[in-house]
Structure formats: structure tokens, C-alpha cells
Design an enzyme around this catalytic site. Sequence first.
Site, PDB file in Angstrom:
ATOM      1  N   GLY A 175       4.235  -4.631   0.622  1.00  0.00           N
ATOM      2  CA  GLY A 175       4.760  -5.114  -0.662  1.00  0.00           C
ATOM      3  C   GLY A 175       5.027  -6.611  -0.631  1.00  0.00           C
ATOM      4  O   GLY A 175       5.640  -7.099   0.320  1.00  0.00           O
ATOM      5  N   THR A 215       2.689  -0.940   8.320  1.00  0.00           N
ATOM      6  CA  THR A 215       1.540  -0.041   8.170  1.00  0.00           C
ATOM      7  C   THR A 215       0.211  -0.774   8.357  1.00  0.00           C
ATOM      8  O   THR A 215       0.054  -1.908   7.922  1.00  0.00           O
ATOM      9  CB  THR A 215       1.585   0.581   6.755  1.00  0.00           C
ATOM     10  OG1 THR A 215       2.867   1.174   6.590  1.00  0.00           O
ATOM     11  CG2 THR A 215       0.506   1.634   6.567  1.00  0.00           C
ATOM     12  N   GLU A 233       8.686   4.353   3.736  1.00  0.00           N
ATOM     13  CA  GLU A 233       9.942   4.404   4.491  1.00  0.00           C
ATOM     14  C   GLU A 233      10.153   5.775   5.125  1.00  0.00           C
ATOM     15  O   GLU A 233      11.242   6.342   5.076  1.00  0.00           O
ATOM     16  CB  GLU A 233      11.147   4.060   3.588  1.00  0.00           C
ATOM     17  CG  GLU A 233      11.052   2.734   2.859  1.00  0.00           C
ATOM     18  CD  GLU A 233      11.278   1.534   3.762  1.00  0.00           C
ATOM     19  OE1 GLU A 233      11.523   1.735   4.959  1.00  0.00           O
ATOM     20  OE2 GLU A 233      11.177   0.403   3.259  1.00  0.00           O
TER      21      GLU A 233
HETATM   22  C1  LIG Z   1       3.925   1.990  -2.847  1.00  0.00           C
HETATM   23  C2  LIG Z   1       3.913   1.840  -1.375  1.00  0.00           C
HETATM   24  C3  LIG Z   1       4.536   0.749  -0.799  1.00  0.00           C
HETATM   25  C4  LIG Z   1       4.488   0.565   0.583  1.00  0.00           C
HETATM   26  N1  LIG Z   1       5.061  -0.556   1.118  1.00  0.00           N
HETATM   27  C5  LIG Z   1       4.941  -0.789   2.447  1.00  0.00           C
HETATM   28  C6  LIG Z   1       5.454  -1.986   3.022  1.00  0.00           C
HETATM   29  O1  LIG Z   1       6.020  -2.826   2.325  1.00  0.00           O
HETATM   30  N2  LIG Z   1       5.288  -2.179   4.362  1.00  0.00           N
HETATM   31  C7  LIG Z   1       4.673  -1.272   5.167  1.00  0.00           C
HETATM   32  O2  LIG Z   1       4.570  -1.517   6.361  1.00  0.00           O
HETATM   33  N3  LIG Z   1       4.175  -0.119   4.653  1.00  0.00           N
HETATM   34  C8  LIG Z   1       4.285   0.139   3.315  1.00  0.00           C
HETATM   35  N4  LIG Z   1       3.774   1.306   2.779  1.00  0.00           N
HETATM   36  C9  LIG Z   1       3.066   2.238   3.651  1.00  0.00           C
HETATM   37  C10 LIG Z   1       3.855   3.488   3.956  1.00  0.00           C
HETATM   38  O3  LIG Z   1       4.940   3.185   4.773  1.00  0.00           O
HETATM   39  C11 LIG Z   1       2.883   4.500   4.596  1.00  0.00           C
HETATM   40  O4  LIG Z   1       1.988   4.892   3.573  1.00  0.00           O
HETATM   41  C12 LIG Z   1       3.628   5.695   5.166  1.00  0.00           C
HETATM   42  O5  LIG Z   1       4.310   5.323   6.336  1.00  0.00           O
HETATM   43  C13 LIG Z   1       2.695   6.853   5.508  1.00  0.00           C
HETATM   44  O6  LIG Z   1       1.675   6.438   6.356  1.00  0.00           O
HETATM   45  P1  LIG Z   1       0.152   6.697   5.958  1.00  0.00           P
HETATM   46  O7  LIG Z   1      -0.056   6.257   4.562  1.00  0.00           O
HETATM   47  O8  LIG Z   1      -0.706   6.085   6.988  1.00  0.00           O
HETATM   48  O9  LIG Z   1      -0.013   8.256   5.998  1.00  0.00           O
HETATM   49  P2  LIG Z   1      -0.544   9.091   7.224  1.00  0.00           P
HETATM   50  O10 LIG Z   1       0.310   8.847   8.407  1.00  0.00           O
HETATM   51  O11 LIG Z   1      -2.017   8.905   7.373  1.00  0.00           O
HETATM   52  O12 LIG Z   1      -0.273  10.538   6.678  1.00  0.00           O
HETATM   53  C14 LIG Z   1      -1.258  11.304   5.934  1.00  0.00           C
HETATM   54  C15 LIG Z   1      -0.846  12.763   5.940  1.00  0.00           C
HETATM   55  O13 LIG Z   1      -0.874  13.277   7.254  1.00  0.00           O
HETATM   56  C16 LIG Z   1       0.346  13.887   7.603  1.00  0.00           C
HETATM   57  N5  LIG Z   1       0.626  13.617   9.008  1.00  0.00           N
HETATM   58  C17 LIG Z   1       0.507  12.443   9.675  1.00  0.00           C
HETATM   59  N6  LIG Z   1       0.887  12.587  10.945  1.00  0.00           N
HETATM   60  C18 LIG Z   1       1.268  13.859  11.105  1.00  0.00           C
HETATM   61  C19 LIG Z   1       1.797  14.617  12.183  1.00  0.00           C
HETATM   62  N7  LIG Z   1       2.033  14.076  13.373  1.00  0.00           N
HETATM   63  N8  LIG Z   1       2.121  15.900  11.954  1.00  0.00           N
HETATM   64  C20 LIG Z   1       1.927  16.448  10.744  1.00  0.00           C
HETATM   65  N9  LIG Z   1       1.436  15.792   9.685  1.00  0.00           N
HETATM   66  C21 LIG Z   1       1.100  14.519   9.862  1.00  0.00           C
HETATM   67  C22 LIG Z   1       1.398  13.243   6.701  1.00  0.00           C
HETATM   68  O14 LIG Z   1       2.471  14.148   6.448  1.00  0.00           O
HETATM   69  C23 LIG Z   1       0.581  12.984   5.433  1.00  0.00           C
HETATM   70  O15 LIG Z   1       0.598  14.115   4.612  1.00  0.00           O
HETATM   71  C24 LIG Z   1       3.827   1.516   1.408  1.00  0.00           C
HETATM   72  C25 LIG Z   1       3.232   2.638   0.822  1.00  0.00           C
HETATM   73  C26 LIG Z   1       3.268   2.814  -0.545  1.00  0.00           C
HETATM   74  C27 LIG Z   1       2.600   4.011  -1.149  1.00  0.00           C
END
Ligand SMILES: Cc1cc2nc3c(=O)[nH]c(=O)nc-3n(C[C@H](O)[C@H](O)[C@H](O)COP(=O)(O)OP(=O)(O)OC[C@H]3O[C@@H](n4cnc5c(N)ncnc54)[C@H](O)[C@@H]3O)c2cc1C
Length: 674
Positions: free
Chosen positions: A169, A130, A416
Site C-alpha cells: 500500500g 509480501t 495482516e
Molecule cells: C488490499 C491489500 C493490501 C495489502 N497491503 C499490503 C501491504 O501494505 N504490505 C504487504 O507486505 N502486504 C500487503 N498485502 C498482502 C497480504 O498481506 C497478503 O495477500 C497476505 O499475507 C496473504 O498472502 P498471499 O496473498 O500470498 O496468499 P497465500 O499465502 O498465497 O495464500 C493463498 C491461499 O492459500 C492458503 N494457504 C497458504 N499457506 C497455507 C498453509 N500453510 N496451510 C493452509 N493453507 C495455506 C491461504 O489460506 C489462502 O487461502 C495486501 C493485500 C491486500 C489484498
Amino acid sequence: MPAAENQQQLDIAAERARCTFDPAQLTPLFYGDEEKLKRFKQIETLIDNDPIFDRSDRYFLGRTERFQRSLPMVKRYVELRNQHGFTPEESSYFKIYIDDYIPAQASDEQLKVWGPPAENFNYIGCYAQTELGHGSNLSRLETTATLDIERDQWVINSPTQSSAKFWIGTLGKTANHAIVQARLIIKGKDYGAHPFLVPIRSLKDHTLLPGVMIRDQGPKQGAISMDNGYARFDHVRIPRENMLMRFSQVSTDGVYSKPIHPKLAYGGMTAQIPFYRDCKILTLSMVSIAATIATRYSAVRRQGNVNVATDLESQVLDYPSVQYRILPLISHAFATIFSGYWMNEMYAQYNADITKGDASLLKDVHVYSSGLKSYCTKLGADGIEEARRCLGGHGYSLFSGMIDFHRQFLATVTYEGENALLTQQVSRYLLKLYRDVVRDPGVHLSPASKYIFSLYHHGLFVKQRCSARSVKDFYRPEVVLGAFQHRAARLIYELSEAEKNGATWSELNLECMRLSKAHVQYIMIENFCNGLEKRFGGDTTTEEQRNLYAAVQSVYNLHVFWTLETELGEFLEDAYFSPEQAQWVRQGLKEALKSVRPNAVGFADCFGFSDTFLNSALGSYDGRAYERLAEMTEREPLNTQLTDKNGVVWGYEEYLKPLIHGQVSPYSAKTSKL
Ligand SMILES: Cc1cc2nc3c(=O)[nH]c(=O)nc-3n(C[C@H](O)[C@H](O)[C@H](O)COP(=O)(O)OP(=O)(O)OC[C@H]3O[C@@H](n4cnc5c(N)ncnc54)[C@H](O)[C@@H]3O)c2cc1C
């Protein structure tokens, strides 16, 4: 358990006395088998006897203290693991039982890649996909890995603020290596995101390596002890071999070879597959923790209606509105475990196939694990909160044991594979299968999607109606499964029609959420039904076996009626259910709640949690909720550290006394000088 001393203990003892089955007989179901259960319980003893894992004052600690405690835990975990030779499954169980996000999250896949140094925690890893500006959309990641053919190296670079890795993480303070997802660039050609092993901290003294900037990203809703981190790479050089080349390869002269399946290019894409295994255990343990605490407390909590004969108020668990919010958690836990077994079998088959170069099961495994992950984590996150609210004011206290783990669990709906987005992948796949069927009605479909054939003769399909003639018919699996199949098939058809009529995929997000849920609910009910028969329906010669079978069957019925009732609108909207049938569903739900109720505490016990693990004043085995709440207040730092020997709070002299003794000028709105 000591002799009953108070009403709460009498109540919980009475609950156990009327339970129709032995809860211990069900416990192995949730841990794999008797043998695993025994070993897991030995692990619990190791942890409970080790002061490093003491959780008695956890609720009073802030983030910094929780992190400080987590590092000794990691070290002790590795020592114990090596000393006792834990299997990967036992290691997973160990981490779940500690019930804290310790920075030791390397997956089996990563361990395989990094080999012995990772296994021994010389390499402490993290998975960096991410970015600040890019989460769900892997194809737009900005971090690059550019091949320098002359020096046989990759150059890792994050050129912009939005390309910084975030949320990773263990990255913040602990990890010394990262699997970085970066766009693979050779001679100016962009091959998209691929994983690279990037050393980030010195193995000698843990300082950051040149070109690497890392910070802990700060406080979060949960996962308090985890150092999720933020990182930027400034032309960091790594050997060419540090690209993870299990699926795609790059030779010394810069020739790129594609993976056998395009989807395998993204190592992380299949993350939900191994994740679902962990997530299943997690969801299951979190949902069943909540079920245990909420059920036991509601059985000892008396409030409201008074029985004139005994002068006792009702146990709150006897109110249908309480049952409706708590007992489904028990059925969610059972439903999840049966689908977990089903998914594990499919995953084992996939693993066997892929070693022979056959990736044909990849799509099924990916789609089903995605759908289950999305549905089960939402079910858990929502259900646990509903049950917590059901506990009244005490549910708002951390001492309830309902909050700390739930905060942790809430992140599973996002990482994930963001839950809502996963539903699009499930729907796209079902749509494809439907098109395959239309093109060729002889096409092979796996059993879980065979119902799509019913759409082939659409004229007949639209005439389908539920055959139930009374509530009794809803106890027949073919009636229920038929209803769920019909609903999922209809939603596939409608999605397909909407697309044909020109709707863009983005305009169909909601339809995807509905369809994915419908399909997963169908699978879960089918798996529960099959699992029930296979595990408990075979041999019912003794009364004990019959009672056990009937008890689990009551939970199955609750799962069926709860799901039907929650989704009634979708069965009614195309007249598959008549209004009268909808009424029977509601009636069935009330019956199901009633039939689970007498065994509720037995089901709570069957999950097999120790009081130490639950760390709950409300949900302990002995029912002493009030005493434990009072005992826990004794450890509150406001009572121990910020209070003098006379019980007077810190700050009294300086801040409270001047107020109480009238030493601050008196209040009058008229004197405002602002
Ligand atoms: C506690 C925690 C631990 C984590 N650990 C890791 C890690 O170790 N390594 C790592 O790489 N990542 C990690 N992450 C990140 C996590 O994988 C991302 O937060 C997740 O993939 C979602 O991406 P985003 O946060 O950018 O959300 P976004 O992609 O910005 O999504 C925001 C909103 O928009 C919606 N949305 C986005 N695209 C679309 C679409 N095409 N159509 C419709 N709706 C859409 C989604 O449903 C969501 O509601 C972690 C996150 C958390 C909270």
C-alpha cells in the site's frame, strides 16, 4: 427532521416512536466515551464542510479519478491534523470517516520508528513484506539484506521475479520510504526475515532512487484510491543503522543479537496486535454501516402481504427471513465492541510489560488478536453481503451505500494475517496449553483458556451434557458459556488425538479453522456477557436504565442464539446437545429476533452515523429512500454528460439511428458467410 410527507417517513417515525430506549445513550459505547464522541463529531463537521472530502459523486468515479482525489485529501488531512493537533485516535477516526483508502497508512509503530519526518509526512511510508511468490510464509521471503561490513551498509536485493514486493500500500506512486522485510545475511549466514528502512524515492524530486524499480500494481476489487505497488531492488545500499533494531541488533563488526522473544524477530509478526485495534474499529464501523442501512431501508420498504385494514403491504423487516439476515449484524457490532475493549486492556498490559523486558503476554495477545481478527473480519465480510442481498434489487445499486465500503472491507480477511492461516496459530497455541495441562494440572492458564482444565479428567469430560431443561435455560449465561467451553475443549482434544494418531498438521487445517472459531465465539460471548453486566447491569434504578439494559440484553440474546444456531452441528455431534435442545435453540433464535425487532431502528440510530458518511440512498435517517434514489440518478454522468439537451444519448446518430432506421442489412441465419 421535516414533517413526514410520505409513507416511508411515516414508517421510520413510527419505528422511532416505539423504540424503548434512547439510542443516543448507546452511541458513546461505539466511540469510546462521551468526550471522544464529541471530538469525533467535531472532526466529522470539519470533513463535511471541506469540499476536498466531498463524496457526492464518488460512485461515478473510476480508479484514476479516485487516486487523483486522494492526494489532495492526504495533504488536507495533514494540514487539518497539524492545525487541530489530532491525537492518533482522532487521526484514525478521521481516515475512517473519509471512508476512502487514502495513501496515508503509516502505523503508530512505523511513526515511532521514523520519528518526526514521518509524523510530518516528509517521509511517506509503506510496509513491504509480501512478495509475488511469497505471502503468508514469511520464512520463504527471497529479498535479501546482506551486510557489507567494510562499508557499514546493507545491500538490498530482489534477485528473481518471485522476490518482487507486491501488494504494498502507497508504494506504487506515493511513498518515499519502505520498511522492507528481507532475509538478513551476515558473512553468508542467513538469520531470516528482518525489517529495514529503505529510501525508495528522492526526497528532493520524488524520482525513483538508483536500483529501485516500482510500478503501481493495477486495478483491484476495492481500495480503489490506494496505489498498491510492485517493486524490485537491484543491490540497493542503505546504512547499517537502517535495520529496525528495536528487537534484534547487528553491530558494526557484524555480530547479531537475538530478540528477547524469538517471535519478535519478525517485526511484522505481531502486526495483528495493533491491527486488531484498527480492524476492530473498521469491522465495527463496516458492520454497523451495513446494519444501519439495511435496517432502516427494510423498515421503510413495504412488499408482499397486504393488510386489509390499511391497504399497506408489510414492512419487509417484519418477515423473519429478513430479520434473520439483517438483525444479527446489530449483534455482531455489539459483540465486536465488547471484545475490542477486552483486547485493548490486554494490549495495554502487554505494552506496559514489554517496556520492562517482560514479553510473557506476547503469545496471548498475538493469539487472541489473531483469532478475533480472523473471526470478526469474516463475520463482517459475510454478514454485510448477506444483508446487501436482503435489500433486493436496490441493494445491487452503488447508491445503496452497501457496496463501495464492503469492497474495501473484503481485503481485511486477507491482509495482516490471512484469516484461515491465523486459525492455525490459535489452534497450535490451544493445543500447547492442553499439553501443559496434561503434564501439570496445576499450570497457570489465563481466564479465557481455563476451560481446558476440564479435559484433564477425560472420562468425566465425555459424559458432560448440556443442562438446559427448556428454552428458558439458554438465557442463563452459565448454560451458554458451559456449552461453548465444552465444544472448544472437545475440538482441542480431537485435534490433539488426530495429531497423536499421525495426521500431519496440513491434514488438520479444517480442524484448526473449527477450533479457532469455537474458541473465539466462546470469548466473544463471554466478553459480551461481562460487558453487558458491567456497563448496563449495575445501576438499574430508573425505568430508563432498566429499558436500556433490557434492550442491550435482547441484542446479547440474539448474538447467543444466532451463534448457537449457526454452529448447532458441533453441539450435536458428540451428543452434548440433545435433538430437543437443538430445537429450543432454534426457538430461542426466533424469540430473540422478535424481541430485537421493535427496537431495530433505534439500534441502527445508536451507531451515530451521519447521512453524509453513509452516502446511501436507502439508509438515510429520514427514510426518504425513493426520493434519494431518484435524486442520485440526476448526478449520473450518463444522464448529465452523455445526453444532449433533448435527452438523446451520445452515439445515437452514429450507432443507434442506423439500427432503428433499418440502415443495417436485415438479419437472416441462412445468409451466414462465416
Ligand atoms: C488490499 C491489500 C493490501 C495489502 N497491503 C499490503 C501491504 O501494505 N504490505 C504487504 O507486505 N502486504 C500487503 N498485502 C498482502 C497480504 O498481506 C497478503 O495477500 C497476505 O499475507 C496473504 O498472502 P498471499 O496473498 O500470498 O496468499 P497465500 O499465502 O498465497 O495464500 C493463498 C491461499 O492459500 C492458503 N494457504 C497458504 N499457506 C497455507 C498453509 N500453510 N496451510 C493452509 N493453507 C495455506 C491461504 O489460506 C489462502 O487461502 C495486501 C493485500 C491486500 C489484498
